[in-house]
Design a protein around this motif. Structure first.
Motif, PDB file in Angstrom:
ATOM      1  N   ASP A  44       0.793  -1.131   0.025  1.00  0.00           N
ATOM      2  CA  ASP A  44       0.003   0.065   0.031  1.00  0.00           C
ATOM      3  C   ASP A  44       1.052   1.299   0.058  1.00  0.00           C
ATOM      4  OD1 ASP A  44      -2.317  -1.393  -0.027  1.00  0.00           O
ATOM      5  OD2 ASP A  44      -2.594  -1.402   2.283  1.00  0.00           O
ATOM      6  N   LEU A  45       2.040   1.091   0.817  1.00  0.00           N
ATOM      7  CA  LEU A  45       2.860   2.231   0.817  1.00  0.00           C
ATOM      8  C   LEU A  45       3.893   2.584  -0.278  1.00  0.00           C
ATOM      9  CD1 LEU A  45       3.474   2.511   4.611  1.00  0.00           C
ATOM     10  CD2 LEU A  45       1.847   3.754   3.239  1.00  0.00           C
ATOM     11  N   GLY A  46       3.835   1.562  -1.145  1.00  0.00           N
ATOM     12  CA  GLY A  46       5.015   1.366  -2.146  1.00  0.00           C
ATOM     13  C   GLY A  46       6.315   1.338  -1.493  1.00  0.00           C
ATOM     14  N   ALA A  47       6.384   0.575  -0.515  1.00  0.00           N
ATOM     15  CA  ALA A  47       7.828   0.443   0.349  1.00  0.00           C
ATOM     16  C   ALA A  47       8.538  -0.999   0.191  1.00  0.00           C
ATOM     17  CB  ALA A  47       7.630   0.809   1.503  1.00  0.00           C
ATOM     18  N   PRO A  48       9.413  -1.115   0.324  1.00  0.00           N
ATOM     19  CA  PRO A  48      10.051  -2.516   0.427  1.00  0.00           C
ATOM     20  C   PRO A  48       9.616  -3.270   1.914  1.00  0.00           C
ATOM     21  CG  PRO A  48      11.934  -1.109   0.861  1.00  0.00           C
ATOM     22  CD  PRO A  48      10.664  -0.320   0.344  1.00  0.00           C
ATOM     23  N   LEU A  49       9.575  -4.696   1.620  1.00  0.00           N
ATOM     24  CA  LEU A  49       9.156  -5.643   2.917  1.00  0.00           C
ATOM     25  C   LEU A  49      10.530  -5.882   3.536  1.00  0.00           C
ATOM     26  CD1 LEU A  49       7.330  -7.050   4.741  1.00  0.00           C
ATOM     27  CD2 LEU A  49       7.191  -8.949   3.073  1.00  0.00           C
ATOM     28  N   GLY A  50      10.331  -5.763   4.762  1.00  0.00           N
ATOM     29  CA  GLY A  50      11.768  -6.251   5.614  1.00  0.00           C
ATOM     30  C   GLY A  50      11.448  -7.055   6.769  1.00  0.00           C
ATOM     31  N   ILE A  51      12.360  -7.759   7.357  1.00  0.00           N
ATOM     32  CA  ILE A  51      12.259  -8.312   8.312  1.00  0.00           C
ATOM     33  C   ILE A  51      13.463  -7.845   9.484  1.00  0.00           C
ATOM     34  CG2 ILE A  51      12.702 -10.755   9.572  1.00  0.00           C
ATOM     35  CD1 ILE A  51      10.046 -10.672   8.194  1.00  0.00           C
ATOM     36  N   GLY A  52      13.078  -7.588  10.563  1.00  0.00           N
ATOM     37  CA  GLY A  52      13.909  -7.235  11.650  1.00  0.00           C
ATOM     38  C   GLY A  52      13.967  -8.248  12.856  1.00  0.00           C
ATOM     39  N   LEU A  53      15.252  -8.964  12.931  1.00  0.00           N
ATOM     40  CA  LEU A  53      15.375  -9.740  13.955  1.00  0.00           C
ATOM     41  C   LEU A  53      16.722  -9.513  14.601  1.00  0.00           C
ATOM     42  CD1 LEU A  53      17.560 -11.861  12.448  1.00  0.00           C
ATOM     43  CD2 LEU A  53      15.398 -12.877  11.540  1.00  0.00           C
ATOM     44  N   PHE A  54      16.824 -10.104  15.789  1.00  0.00           N
ATOM     45  CA  PHE A  54      18.130  -9.959  16.605  1.00  0.00           C
ATOM     46  C   PHE A  54      19.121 -11.220  16.387  1.00  0.00           C
ATOM     47  CE2 PHE A  54      14.782  -7.880  18.775  1.00  0.00           C
ATOM     48  CZ  PHE A  54      15.317  -6.469  18.758  1.00  0.00           C
ATOM     49  N   ARG A  55      20.278 -10.921  16.235  1.00  0.00           N
ATOM     50  CA  ARG A  55      21.354 -12.034  15.971  1.00  0.00           C
ATOM     51  C   ARG A  55      22.570 -11.692  16.894  1.00  0.00           C
ATOM     52  NH1 ARG A  55      23.179 -14.791  10.253  1.00  0.00           N
ATOM     53  NH2 ARG A  55      24.232 -16.655  11.109  1.00  0.00           N
ATOM     54  N   PRO A  56      22.782 -12.622  18.203  1.00  0.00           N
ATOM     55  CA  PRO A  56      22.475 -13.718  18.155  1.00  0.00           C
ATOM     56  C   PRO A  56      21.092 -13.582  19.016  1.00  0.00           C
ATOM     57  CG  PRO A  56      23.997 -13.403  19.799  1.00  0.00           C
ATOM     58  CD  PRO A  56      23.954 -12.177  18.800  1.00  0.00           C
ATOM     59  N   HIS A  57      20.134 -14.679  18.913  1.00  0.00           N
ATOM     60  CA  HIS A  57      18.936 -14.604  19.576  1.00  0.00           C
ATOM     61  C   HIS A  57      18.974 -14.269  21.035  1.00  0.00           C
ATOM     62  CE1 HIS A  57      15.185 -16.076  21.049  1.00  0.00           C
ATOM     63  NE2 HIS A  57      14.619 -16.387  19.786  1.00  0.00           N
ATOM     64  N   PRO A  58      18.204 -13.145  21.494  1.00  0.00           N
ATOM     65  CA  PRO A  58      18.286 -12.843  22.657  1.00  0.00           C
ATOM     66  C   PRO A  58      18.458 -13.772  23.939  1.00  0.00           C
ATOM     67  CG  PRO A  58      16.650 -11.539  21.464  1.00  0.00           C
ATOM     68  CD  PRO A  58      17.217 -12.360  20.598  1.00  0.00           C
ATOM     69  N   TYR A  59      17.541 -14.930  23.681  1.00  0.00           N
ATOM     70  CA  TYR A  59      17.629 -16.017  24.839  1.00  0.00           C
ATOM     71  C   TYR A  59      19.085 -16.729  24.855  1.00  0.00           C
ATOM     72  CZ  TYR A  59      16.247 -20.178  27.156  1.00  0.00           C
ATOM     73  OH  TYR A  59      16.196 -21.056  28.199  1.00  0.00           O
ATOM     74  N   ARG A  60      19.838 -16.740  23.462  1.00  0.00           N
ATOM     75  CA  ARG A  60      21.005 -17.454  23.737  1.00  0.00           C
ATOM     76  C   ARG A  60      22.022 -16.315  24.209  1.00  0.00           C
ATOM     77  NH1 ARG A  60      22.280 -21.314  24.530  1.00  0.00           N
ATOM     78  NH2 ARG A  60      21.272 -22.634  23.067  1.00  0.00           N
ATOM     79  N   TYR A  61      21.779 -14.980  24.105  1.00  0.00           N
ATOM     80  CA  TYR A  61      22.469 -13.993  24.620  1.00  0.00           C
ATOM     81  C   TYR A  61      22.690 -14.026  26.164  1.00  0.00           C
ATOM     82  CZ  TYR A  61      24.826  -9.290  25.542  1.00  0.00           C
ATOM     83  OH  TYR A  61      25.479  -8.447  25.939  1.00  0.00           O
ATOM     84  N   PHE A  62      21.628 -14.108  26.514  1.00  0.00           N
ATOM     85  CA  PHE A  62      21.410 -13.945  28.155  1.00  0.00           C
ATOM     86  C   PHE A  62      21.579 -15.292  28.724  1.00  0.00           C
ATOM     87  CE2 PHE A  62      18.744 -10.181  27.121  1.00  0.00           C
ATOM     88  CZ  PHE A  62      19.519  -9.106  27.821  1.00  0.00           C
ATOM     89  N   LYS A  63      21.477 -16.480  27.985  1.00  0.00           N
ATOM     90  CA  LYS A  63      21.381 -17.758  28.645  1.00  0.00           C
ATOM     91  C   LYS A  63      22.581 -18.815  27.694  1.00  0.00           C
ATOM     92  CE  LYS A  63      17.234 -17.924  31.112  1.00  0.00           C
ATOM     93  NZ  LYS A  63      15.850 -18.671  31.624  1.00  0.00           N
ATOM     94  N   SER A  64      23.791 -18.201  27.429  1.00  0.00           N
ATOM     95  CA  SER A  64      24.657 -19.012  26.793  1.00  0.00           C
ATOM     96  C   SER A  64      24.855 -20.373  27.212  1.00  0.00           C
ATOM     97  CB  SER A  64      26.068 -18.115  27.036  1.00  0.00           C
ATOM     98  OG  SER A  64      26.607 -18.443  28.234  1.00  0.00           O
TER      99      SER A  64
END
Length: 312
Positions: A44-64
């Motif tokens: 609708d906005l004529g914009a590209p579609l993106g995915i934003g995710l975290f790397r490493p996964h936050p769970y792995r970061y806090f619980k290595s």
């Protein structure tokens, strides 16, 4: 699909997307609904579609030291995303700097100044910022102040009996050996992929040469024998196979390993990247009194799997 591994210093051409924001481990039906909503807004906005995710996964970061829990490798996820219309993958580094950001800093530095997004779609229970101080309400307010639209999404599920489609629910299904329900929630069979490693090569002496894959950080399903299919690097065909997932107690194995026997196949594929997708659970892992007893059971397992595939 273009992958960007930072949120700072992006060129103007890499900004201005509509993004779905989350961890997207598994890219299951719930994730797909979030991405589909983001795609509709992007169109609708004529914009590209993106995915934003975290790397490493936050769970792995806090619980290595936490047990393996991932549902898919980064390579498998990157292969599927373009089919969902994703044009950009923003891998936001989860580091000490990001960990210390509160909700205001995250919206300003990452979403507004960094990625320069036009709109963000999240699950309605989305939490972010230091100690999860931010939620959908604060995200909507902070983004609105910066001209960024926000769309929260309700969980998606089959019905009340099964609950929502979620990564936790899929892990539970796999740990119970219920690969059918896991496949339904994922919208595809669960896949293990990786580089074929050399093992003890005992299977070859027993007439069952196997391609061996460690699970790495992937969740460990119920140990046992599975009916699977295998795809070799550079091929489109899925080859009927049978796999043993376990610790190999009869031969004193150590650690969990996926050993896949591809039917009617005789090629050296050590060092190749392969994918193994799970079709059905056959039986649990057992310790046999002898290699002869183990071989006899393996032949029965093979016959049963061939019957499921409808091959002689």
């Amino acid at each position: 699909m273009k992958t960007l591994q930072t949120y700072s210093g992006l060129s103007p051409s890499d900004k201005g997307a509509v993004i779905a924001l989350g961890n997207f481990d598994g890219l299951h039906r719930g994730h797909q609904a979030v991405i589909a909503e983001a795609k509709a807004i992007a169109d609708d906005l004529g914009a590209p579609l993106g995915i934003g995710l975290f790397r490493p996964h936050p769970y792995r970061y806090f619980k290595s030291d936490a047990p393996p829990f991932r549902l898919m490798s980064a390579a498998a996820r990157a292969e599927i995303m373009p089919s969902l219309g994703v044009e950009r993958l923003y891998e936001i580094p989860f580091d000490e700097d990001l960990r210390e950001m509160d909700d205001v800093e995250f919206v300003e530095r990452v979403l507004h100044q960094g990625l320069g997004i036009k709109h963000v779609v999240v699950g309605e229970d989305y939490g972010f910022g230091k100690n999860r101080c931010g939620n959908v309400e604060s995200l909507t307010r902070l983004c609105g102040e910066r001209g960024i639209g926000v769309t929260p999404m309700k969980p998606v599920g089959l019905h009340a009996l099964y609950g929502k489609y979620g990564s936790t629910e899929i892990r539970k299904a796999l740990q119970q050996g219920d690969v059918f329900h896991a496949a339904h929630m994922l919208s595809r069979p669960w896949i293990v992929d990786g580089i074929v490693q050399k093992g003890q090569q005992l299977g070859r002496t027993l007439g069952f040469p196997t391609a061996n894959l460690p699970l790495g950080d992937l969740v460990v399903p119920k140990l046992g024998i599975y009916c699977v299919e295998t795809r070799l690097e550079g091929e489109d065909v899925w080859r009927p196979s049978i796999a043993s997932l376990g610790t190999r107690p009869t031969v004193g194995g150590e650690g969990v390993l996926l050993e896949t026997f591809i039917f009617d196949f005789d090629q050296d594929i050590y060092g190749q990247h392969i994918q193994v997708r799970f079709r059905s659970f056959i039986r649990g892992e057992e310790k046999f009194d002898s290699l002869e007893a183990l071989t006899a059971q393996m032949k029965k397992d093979e016959a049963g799997a061939r019957s499921l595939f409808g091959i002689a």
